[in-house]
Scaffold this active site. Structure first.
Site, short mmCIF file in Angstrom:
data_model
loop_
_atom_site.label_atom_id
_atom_site.label_comp_id
_atom_site.label_asym_id
_atom_site.label_seq_id
_atom_site.Cartn_x
_atom_site.Cartn_y
_atom_site.Cartn_z
N SER A 143 0.85 -1.18 0.00
CA SER A 143 0.00 0.00 0.00
C SER A 143 0.89 1.24 0.00
CB SER A 143 -0.88 -0.01 1.26
OG SER A 143 -1.52 1.23 1.48
N TYR A 156 -4.34 -0.93 9.80
CA TYR A 156 -4.07 -1.11 8.37
C TYR A 156 -2.66 -0.63 8.04
CZ TYR A 156 -4.87 -1.00 3.31
OH TYR A 156 -4.80 -1.22 1.96
#
Length: 251
Positions: A143, A156
């Site tokens: 990410s 996350y």
């Protein structure tokens, strides 16, 4: 002469293959010749039909990766149904949003278990098979938050930072054994996971204004990167995190 991006005869596991990034990667790998084991909590019927329409083999492997219970079964079912395992794409993931001061242990554990713990143990299970056969490609989905902190997504961010480190560690251990381990770091991609950001007019404008390409990415934008890392063209690429971000990190 064989094209270096040709995946004919290869078998790929793609987790979270039902929609979005996982489906797009599964279809891109199939278009390059790979057969697909589509892994998800709900059957990836649409993905299956699209892969088969390309005259590639495809099978559904049902698994809830919120725990590691199904991990070995995912590998075993793929081998039984498709006769091999050459590529693993760890795409399945979840996100929970809250201010750090309010974030719960339940939300922390749910995200870490799915996004990091299950990814490691699926790498391990697939890696054992790949090491034994002397070849394999593992692609983890990282990410922008592998590189940055973000806001309101502490678990996350921690999970995706962990994916970056785990990818490098496994490359260090397995490169000499014929197994390539790399990651793709998507930028801001229009998927179900980013619906809240897209719906927030202020955040959405700030995000688009920061992207040199001037738009959110589409899931299909990740397909070429996945085919490259899964192919012989990337045989000397190890422990790399490939950003597909419209230039986000460059700004």
């Amino acid at each position: 002469m064989t094209h270096p991006f040709d995946l004919t005869g290869k078998v790929a596991i793609v987790t979270g293959a039902n929609t979005g990034i996982g489906q797009a990667i599964a279809l891109s790998l199939a278009a390059a010749g790979a057969d697909i084991a589509a892994v998800g909590r709900t059957p990836a019927e649409e993905t299956l039909a699209k892969v088969r329409s390309m005259r590639r083999r495809a099978e559904i492997v049902s698994a809830d990766l919120s725990t590691i219970e199904p991990v070995q079964r995912v590998v075993d079912e793929t081998l039984a149904k498709l006769g091999g395992l050459d590529i693993l794409v760890n795409n399945a993931g979840i996100i929970r949003r809250a201010d750090a001061v309010d974030f719960t242990e339940e939300d922390w554990d749910a995200v870490i278990d799915t996004n990091l713990k299950s990814v490691f143990f699926l790498c391990q299970a697939a890696g054992r098979h790949m090491i034994a056969q002397g070849s394999g490609k593992i692609i983890n989905i990282a990410s922008m938050l592998t590189f940055q902190g973000g806001i309101r997504v502490p678990s996350y961010t921690a999970s995706k930072a962990g994916i970056g480190g785990l990818t490098k560690l496994l490359a260090n251990e397995w490169a000499a054994k014929g197994v390539n381990v790399n990651a793709i770091a998507p930028g801001y991609i229009a998927t179900n996971n980013t619906t809240a950001l897209q719906a927030d007019a202020v955040r959405n404008k700030a995000i688009v204004d920061r992207i040199p390409a001037g738009r959110w990415g589409a899931a299909s934008d990740l397909g070429g990167a996945a085919v490259f890392l899964a192919s012989s063209a990337a045989d000397y690429v190890q422990g790399h995190i490939l950003a597909v971000d419209g230039g986000w990190l460059a700004r």
